[in-house]
Enzyme design. Structure first.
Site, PDB file in Angstrom:
ATOM      1  N   GLU A  95       0.827  -1.201   0.000  1.00  0.00           N
ATOM      2  CA  GLU A  95       0.000   0.000   0.000  1.00  0.00           C
ATOM      3  C   GLU A  95       0.866   1.256   0.000  1.00  0.00           C
ATOM      4  O   GLU A  95       1.959   1.268   0.571  1.00  0.00           O
ATOM      5  CB  GLU A  95      -0.921  -0.011   1.225  1.00  0.00           C
ATOM      6  CG  GLU A  95      -1.908  -1.167   1.145  1.00  0.00           C
ATOM      7  CD  GLU A  95      -2.833  -1.312   2.343  1.00  0.00           C
ATOM      8  OE1 GLU A  95      -3.902  -1.896   2.168  1.00  0.00           O
ATOM      9  OE2 GLU A  95      -2.486  -0.863   3.448  1.00  0.00           O
ATOM     10  N   CYS A 108       3.549   8.633   0.492  1.00  0.00           N
ATOM     11  CA  CYS A 108       4.087   7.760   1.538  1.00  0.00           C
ATOM     12  C   CYS A 108       4.199   6.364   0.914  1.00  0.00           C
ATOM     13  O   CYS A 108       3.182   5.775   0.531  1.00  0.00           O
ATOM     14  CB  CYS A 108       3.136   7.765   2.729  1.00  0.00           C
ATOM     15  SG  CYS A 108       3.600   6.590   4.015  1.00  0.00           S
ATOM     16  N   CYS A 119       6.831  -4.407  15.764  1.00  0.00           N
ATOM     17  CA  CYS A 119       6.433  -3.321  16.668  1.00  0.00           C
ATOM     18  C   CYS A 119       4.993  -3.612  17.106  1.00  0.00           C
ATOM     19  O   CYS A 119       4.122  -3.846  16.268  1.00  0.00           O
ATOM     20  CB  CYS A 119       6.515  -1.965  15.981  1.00  0.00           C
ATOM     21  SG  CYS A 119       8.179  -1.559  15.434  1.00  0.00           S
TER      22      CYS A 119
END
Ligand code: SAH
Length: 350
Positions: A95, A108, A119
């Site tokens: 994505e 991004c 994480c």
């Protein structure tokens, strides 16, 4: 399927492409023409290369493919943010996000399919790392967003952040090669000053960036300057503790003279107290830096919750009191799962 088996022509360097044409009895400069179509004009197929003869185009097609990514699904947020789920040549999905602000259009982009870092607060971590993206696959995400910026906003792409899926410094060579193509005048010609690579804090690779004299910006996902808390949030901290990160960043600053941005989420009951805020302020004094306080984007009903507004205020007061620039970043694209840490191919089969 036939396409996927042929080598992507974009894996060849200019020198290799020149060699190819010479071996086929063609002119060396043909390579430069093709290269220009591929990287500057970002063509997706050989047939559109209008200054290349039909027979040469057929010859190219017989040897190579152009495995351009395909925007499989596009979601638009109420706030204007666009999320692309892009399909790679092998069917895998990553994505990327277009983030519009009054002054900027930021892309991004993802650097890996999935992520290996675990994480605890990040949706991408729930996908295992499947593979690194190739330089052209990173480049193509930028091109897709550049085209959407023109189509939907009639504005140029201004900035790129490597804050999508994956850890860019664990796909070092391909990320560097993609950035070279993005910044080259023969490619997209974007200034490296408008590019930010974000890392979880892989210290060895931060030093390598410094040694390589990169001209783009570095951001570090810090989230806590206290080892115990950081290790709980981000297991990478066990092998890359805060003191080592500080040392790597000092090296970075010595070599590049460039300040660093720390990304920081404040969670209720985890790092929303005075002690953590003071530790962050002290960490920020190690080298010139600024802080982006990111709003937490919930990924499930789990243990993490955004801290209360007064705690964020407390952080800002302590940071400002220490002369450190800190900004609170509004979350974008939450309604379409496009915000930080929400990229997880929810709408797609991987
Ligand atoms: N691996 C790199 C690139 C990912 S950037 C890195 O860690 O920096 C994605 C950013 O979003 C990181 O700062 C990450 O810590 C942050 N993030 C992850 N999950 C989040 C969430 N649920 N809410 C807000 N920020 C999140």
């Amino acid at each position: 399927m036939e396409q996927a088996q042929k080598r992507d022509v974009r894996r060849l360097s200019l020198a290799e492409l020149e060699q190819f044409f010479l071996e086929k009895g063609d002119k060396k400069f043909r390579a430069k023409q093709v290269y220009d179509w591929l990287w500057n004009k970002t063509l997706k197929n050989f047939d559109d290369m209008s200054n290349i003869s039909l027979s040469t185009r057929e010859m190219l097609k017989a040897h190579f493919a152009i495995n351009h990514i395909q925007v499989d699904q596009m979601h638009r947020s109420q706030d204007g943010t666009i999320k692309n789920a892009v399909k790679l040549y092998d069917g895998k999905i990553v994505e990327s996000v277009l983030i519009p602000t009054p002054k900027r259009i930021t892309a991004c982009v993802s650097s890996q399919v999935g992520c290996s870092l675990d994480c605890n607060f990040c949706a991408t971590a729930r996908l295992k790392r499947m593979r690194n993206l190739n330089p052209d696959e990173i480049f193509d995400q930028v091109v897709a967003i550049k085209d959407e910026a023109t189509e939907y906003f009639e504005r140029p792409l201004t900035n790129i952040v490597f804050m999508g899926m994956g850890e860019p410094l664990l796909n070092y060579a391909n990320v560097m090669e993609a950035i070279a193509k993005i910044t080259s005048p023969d490619g997209l010609g974007l200034s490296p000053k408008r590019i930010t690579v974000s890392t979880v804090g892989v210290n060895k690779m931060i030093k390598k960036l410094a040694d390589d004299g990169v001209k783009f910006n570095l951001a570090v996902s810090l989230h806590s300057a206290i080892n115990e808390t950081r290790s709980r949030l981000m297991p990478i901290n066990d092998t890359n503790p805060v003191e080592d990160l500080a040392e790597a960043l000092q090296y970075w600053y010595r070599m590049t003279g460039r300040k660093v941005t720390y990304e920081y989420v404040i969670w209720k009951g985890i790092n929303d107290d005075h002690r953590h805020a003071v530790a962050l302020a002290n960490f920020c004094k190690i080298i010139p830096s600024k802080v982006n306080i990111i709003q937490y984007n919930p990924i499930d009903e789990g243990e993490f919750q955004q801290a209360d507004a007064d705690k964020v205020e407390m952080y800002l007061e302590i940071l400002e009191g220490n002369g450190i620039v800190a900004k609170v970043r509004r979350s974008r694209g939450q309604d379409i799962d496009a915000a930080c840490g929400q990229l997880a191919n929810k709408h797609s089969v991987v």
